[in-house]
Motif scaffolding. Structure first.
Motif, mmCIF file in Angstrom:
data_model
loop_
_atom_site.group_PDB
_atom_site.id
_atom_site.type_symbol
_atom_site.label_atom_id
_atom_site.label_comp_id
_atom_site.label_asym_id
_atom_site.label_seq_id
_atom_site.Cartn_x
_atom_site.Cartn_y
_atom_site.Cartn_z
ATOM 1 N N THR B 76 34.812 35.442 -7.997
ATOM 2 C CA THR B 76 35.391 36.351 -8.981
ATOM 3 C C THR B 76 34.872 35.942 -10.359
ATOM 4 O O THR B 76 34.543 34.784 -10.580
ATOM 5 C CB THR B 76 36.936 36.280 -8.913
ATOM 6 N N PRO B 77 34.758 36.896 -11.274
ATOM 7 C CA PRO B 77 34.298 36.532 -12.614
ATOM 8 C C PRO B 77 35.198 35.461 -13.216
ATOM 9 O O PRO B 77 36.427 35.535 -13.070
ATOM 10 C CB PRO B 77 34.411 37.836 -13.404
ATOM 11 N N ASP B 78 34.602 34.461 -13.832
ATOM 12 C CA ASP B 78 35.378 33.364 -14.425
ATOM 13 C C ASP B 78 35.847 33.765 -15.810
ATOM 14 O O ASP B 78 35.260 33.402 -16.830
ATOM 15 C CB ASP B 78 34.500 32.101 -14.485
ATOM 16 N N LYS B 79 36.915 34.564 -15.834
ATOM 17 C CA LYS B 79 37.499 34.979 -17.108
ATOM 18 C C LYS B 79 38.983 35.256 -16.875
ATOM 19 O O LYS B 79 39.393 35.438 -15.721
ATOM 20 C CB LYS B 79 36.771 36.202 -17.645
ATOM 21 N N PRO B 80 39.759 35.322 -17.933
ATOM 22 C CA PRO B 80 41.197 35.549 -17.742
ATOM 23 C C PRO B 80 41.433 36.802 -16.893
ATOM 24 O O PRO B 80 40.775 37.818 -17.101
ATOM 25 C CB PRO B 80 41.726 35.717 -19.165
ATOM 26 N N GLY B 81 42.316 36.677 -15.902
ATOM 27 C CA GLY B 81 42.633 37.819 -15.053
ATOM 28 C C GLY B 81 41.784 37.888 -13.804
ATOM 29 O O GLY B 81 42.057 38.692 -12.906
ATOM 30 N N GLY B 82 40.783 37.039 -13.696
ATOM 31 C CA GLY B 82 39.912 37.062 -12.522
ATOM 32 C C GLY B 82 40.683 36.797 -11.236
ATOM 33 O O GLY B 82 40.585 37.555 -10.262
ATOM 34 N N LEU B 83 41.459 35.751 -11.243
ATOM 35 C CA LEU B 83 42.248 35.390 -10.054
ATOM 36 C C LEU B 83 43.379 36.395 -9.819
ATOM 37 O O LEU B 83 43.657 36.787 -8.688
ATOM 38 C CB LEU B 83 42.806 33.971 -10.228
ATOM 39 N N PHE B 103 38.112 26.764 -7.643
ATOM 40 C CA PHE B 103 37.418 25.996 -8.678
ATOM 41 C C PHE B 103 36.481 26.925 -9.452
ATOM 42 O O PHE B 103 36.097 27.990 -8.955
ATOM 43 C CB PHE B 103 36.663 24.808 -8.087
ATOM 44 N N ALA B 104 36.175 26.544 -10.658
ATOM 45 C CA ALA B 104 35.255 27.332 -11.481
ATOM 46 C C ALA B 104 33.854 26.808 -11.217
ATOM 47 O O ALA B 104 33.616 25.598 -11.215
ATOM 48 C CB ALA B 104 35.608 27.165 -12.940
ATOM 49 N N GLN B 105 32.966 27.742 -10.965
ATOM 50 C CA GLN B 105 31.629 27.306 -10.544
ATOM 51 C C GLN B 105 30.827 26.752 -11.717
ATOM 52 O O GLN B 105 30.437 25.615 -11.748
ATOM 53 C CB GLN B 105 30.903 28.467 -9.897
ATOM 54 N N ARG B 106 30.552 27.609 -12.633
ATOM 55 C CA ARG B 106 29.896 27.137 -13.844
ATOM 56 C C ARG B 106 30.675 27.768 -14.985
ATOM 57 O O ARG B 106 31.094 28.924 -14.874
ATOM 58 C CB ARG B 106 28.432 27.595 -13.901
ATOM 59 N N SER B 107 30.891 27.005 -15.992
ATOM 60 C CA SER B 107 31.734 27.521 -17.059
ATOM 61 C C SER B 107 31.279 28.913 -17.493
ATOM 62 O O SER B 107 30.096 29.148 -17.765
ATOM 63 C CB SER B 107 31.689 26.557 -18.248
ATOM 64 N N GLY B 108 32.210 29.854 -17.495
ATOM 65 C CA GLY B 108 31.895 31.197 -17.956
ATOM 66 C C GLY B 108 31.192 32.071 -16.934
ATOM 67 O O GLY B 108 31.025 33.260 -17.143
ATOM 68 N N ALA B 109 30.785 31.470 -15.785
ATOM 69 C CA ALA B 109 30.090 32.301 -14.804
ATOM 70 C C ALA B 109 31.087 32.847 -13.775
ATOM 71 O O ALA B 109 31.735 33.858 -14.035
ATOM 72 C CB ALA B 109 28.980 31.508 -14.144
ATOM 73 N N THR B 110 31.252 32.157 -12.650
ATOM 74 C CA THR B 110 32.154 32.681 -11.636
ATOM 75 C C THR B 110 33.155 31.622 -11.179
ATOM 76 O O THR B 110 32.917 30.428 -11.320
ATOM 77 C CB THR B 110 31.363 33.139 -10.381
ATOM 78 N N GLY B 111 34.259 32.137 -10.652
ATOM 79 C CA GLY B 111 35.257 31.267 -10.043
ATOM 80 C C GLY B 111 35.184 31.472 -8.530
ATOM 81 O O GLY B 111 34.882 32.563 -8.049
ATOM 82 N N ILE B 112 35.454 30.389 -7.810
ATOM 83 C CA ILE B 112 35.438 30.468 -6.348
ATOM 84 C C ILE B 112 36.855 30.183 -5.856
ATOM 85 O O ILE B 112 37.472 29.201 -6.252
ATOM 86 C CB ILE B 112 34.481 29.395 -5.764
ATOM 87 N N ILE B 113 37.347 31.086 -4.989
ATOM 88 C CA ILE B 113 38.710 30.905 -4.460
ATOM 89 C C ILE B 113 38.623 30.847 -2.938
ATOM 90 O O ILE B 113 37.978 31.696 -2.319
ATOM 91 C CB ILE B 113 39.619 32.081 -4.865
ATOM 92 N N ILE B 114 39.251 29.840 -2.380
ATOM 93 C CA ILE B 114 39.210 29.672 -0.928
ATOM 94 C C ILE B 114 40.601 29.971 -0.379
ATOM 95 O O ILE B 114 41.594 29.391 -0.823
ATOM 96 C CB ILE B 114 38.777 28.236 -0.564
ATOM 97 N N PHE B 115 40.657 30.890 0.576
ATOM 98 C CA PHE B 115 41.936 31.314 1.153
ATOM 99 C C PHE B 115 41.980 31.019 2.632
ATOM 100 O O PHE B 115 40.994 31.176 3.342
ATOM 101 C CB PHE B 115 42.092 32.839 1.030
ATOM 102 N N ARG B 116 43.162 30.614 3.055
ATOM 103 C CA ARG B 116 43.410 30.548 4.500
ATOM 104 C C ARG B 116 44.484 31.586 4.772
ATOM 105 O O ARG B 116 45.580 31.535 4.193
ATOM 106 C CB ARG B 116 43.917 29.150 4.861
#
Lengths: 433, 143
Positions: B76-83, B103-116
């Motif tokens: 998801t985009p790494d910005k407020p509201g992404g999650l 976790f955030a991948q690279r600052s300002g780039a993308t966030g990674i969310i892992i779901f079970r």
């Protein structure tokens, strides 16, 4: 004081004469009336007529818990059921429970023996006896109850549990004698402190404790904390219940076996050869007067030794040393008998759990604790906390259901429980008994 | 679009986590993401690694209990509201999340969310329908 002066102070020679005639009668009785006993005696070629002297008892086969289970429920009774006025039973969590029966006369005998026990402990008519042994199938509650009534004391049949209420009643009723397991007595002492009740302000003067092994140190602790004299008693349901043997308040040194009703032997725990007086071994009992459910050479698995020298209290009956251990792996946890095999049975029956486990018994403050460590194998592992916690809860609930004792379950990493090379070591008992 | 994760059972003893990371390091295994669930008595370590077979084998060889589970990884985009946006989809689809970590991948780039999830297939379908970017195993291991 002695409840039954005549029988409790019989000269030793007369005790032996009485025992022999009663032994002959009881052997005749089981041989005639119980096919199981007859078959066992025929197998080794012994007839009742072979019992000509007390030591001839050694010709007879032993009876074990297994024999009682095989005859579940009433197979070893020697009277028709219309003469059995009461039954009691062991918890029987593996296999069959063991069931014991009493005729009217047996109940009277038992009440006599418990009156002797309470008298030896220092209780009298006029005492208020707080009976915290469990009432029910367990022999403790009712056995002590009838004895206390026979003694003429006032019985408070409170049974176990609800410590605060117990203490309130003890205080309000002015209870003078406490009957319970020793660990529960310590628990009550601690609860008193929590409640702000000074044990010394109570009227208690004596405690009569049994149903689990306890040490001399524990006796000193109980005596100090509750400001009472703590007396050890011994009994088991297979023989009659409480009332088989009791310490006297005068000596507090060894438990007098009521030998006009029970014939004790000490045998080597492996060879089963008789041991000389004073030698330590497995305690074996033959009931001499029981009607409904006599037992012949019952192996108690309890370790003790017998001392025949006279006692300062005047009783002539033999004294057994405080039970110090067992010949099997049975644990007594808060008064409940627990075999490691029962724990294993629970674990195996929960799908997927491999029985790599360890039973850790300890004593925290005054109460025994039981922890079961279970290795987490791939079969039971889950990446979800919830699943593993559910497993722990299930083991706990099943142990409680089947064994009647609560425990904690600790899940441990594989291969962390020591593998033994010979007989699996399944138990760590950290209690100092 | 399912991603394999390994989970390891840990007693609450000091040094266990260090031991695991050391074993992985010695075997050249790179950790892509990590989460540790802890209770009073035990912990469960969950890892996304670049070589799951090898990681499983070396840890088992060291007597750890290792399990494999499948998870869903959303970028998801790494910005407020992404999650928040991703969770809104999950809420509307009435999906039951067993656990998640991010976790955030690279600052300002993308966030990674892992779901079970309880039901991974339904969850992935719902997320993709809503236009979420669900990563494949290859993409995750290469992060």
């Amino acid at each position: 004081m002695i409840w039954n002066e005549e029988y409790e102070t019989l000269p030793r020679e007369e005790i032996r004469v009485l025992q022999l005639s009663r032994l002959q009668a009881i052997i005749e009785r089981v041989y005639t009336l119980v096919p199981y006993y007859r078959a066992k005696m025929d197998e080794v070629g012994v007839k009742p007529s072979h019992i000509k002297a007390l030591q001839n008892i050694r010709l007879l086969p032993f009876t074990t818990k297994e024999d009682l289970r095989k005859n579940y429920p009433f197979g070893l009774f020697t009277v028709p059921m219309d003469q059995v006025v009461r039954v009691h039973a062991s918890s029987g969590t593996t296999g069959q429970p063991t069931v014991v029966g009493y005729t009217k006369r047996d109940i009277r005998t038992w009440a006599e023996l418990m009156a002797r026990t309470l008298t030896a402990a220092g209780a009298r008519k006029g005492d208020i006896i707080h009976n915290a042994y469990g009432y029910g199938l367990f022999t403790g509650g009712l056995g002590a109850h009838y004895g206390a009534e026979n003694l003429g004391a006032t019985v408070v049949p409170i049974s176990g549990g609800n410590s605060k209420r117990q203490i309130t009643i003890m205080r309000d009723f002015g209870s003078t004698v406490l009957l319970s397991t020793p660990s529960y007595a310590l628990n009550l002492a601690d609860t008193m402190v929590e409640m702000g009740v000074d044990p010394k302000s109570l009227a208690l003067h004596t405690g009569v404790f049994g149903a689990e092994p306890w040490s001399e140190n524990m006796r000193l602790e109980i005596q100090k904390k509750l400001n009472i004299k703590a007396i050890d008693i011994y009994g088991l349901s297979e023989i009659i219940g409480p009332g088989v043997a009791s310490e006297c308040a005068a000596a507090q040194s060894g438990l007098h076996i009521f030998e006009d009703h029970f014939l004790p032997e000490i045998v080597h725990p492996e060879t089963f050869e008789p041991l000389a007086p004073g030698e330590k071994g497995e305690l074996v009992f033959t009931t001499l007067t029981k009607e409904a459910f006599p037992v012949i050479r019952y192996r108690t698995k309890d370790f003790s030794r017998l001392r025949y020298e006279p006692c300062v209290c005047g009783r002539t009956c033999v004294r057994m040393e405080k039970v110090t251990g067992r010949s099997d792996d049975m644990l007594i946890i808060r008064g409940v008998n627990v075999f490691p095999s029962q724990v294993e049975h629970v674990l195996v029956s929960i799908e997927g759990v491999e029985p790599h486990y360890m039973i850790v018994v300890d004593r925290e403050g005054t109460l025994d604790t039981l922890e079961i460590q279970v290795e987490v194998s791939e079969h039971i592992f889950s990446d979800e906390v919830k699943q593993l916690e559910t497993l722990g809860k299930k083991i706990r609930a099943d142990i409680k259901d089947l064994l009647g004792v609560s425990c904690t379950v600790k899940l441990v990493e594989p291969k962390t429980i020591k593998r033994s090379e010979g007989k699996a070591q399944r138990v760590i008992d950290k209690r100092k008994i | 679009m399912k991603v394999e994760q390994i989970a390891i059972f840990l007693e609450n003893k000091s040094g266990r986590l260090a031991e695991i990371t050391q074993i992985l390091a010695e075997n050249g295994i790179n950790i892509r993401a990590l989460s540790l669930a802890d209770t009073a008595d035990f912990g469960i370590l969950r890892l996304l690694v670049n070589d799951i077979q090898k990681a499983e084998a070396v840890l088992k060889a060291h007597n750890f209990t290792v399990g494999r589970t499948q998870v869903c990884v959303v970028e998801t985009p790494d910005k407020p509201g992404g999650l928040a946006k991703v969770l809104q989809v999950i809420k509307e689809a009435e999906l039951n999340v067993e656990y998640m970590y991010a976790f955030a991948q690279r600052s300002g780039a993308t966030g990674i969310i892992i779901f079970r999830f309880d039901d991974l297939d339904i969850a992935i379908t719902a997320l993709m329908k809503a236009g979420m970017r669900v990563l494949s195993g290859a993409e995750v291991y290469a992060i």
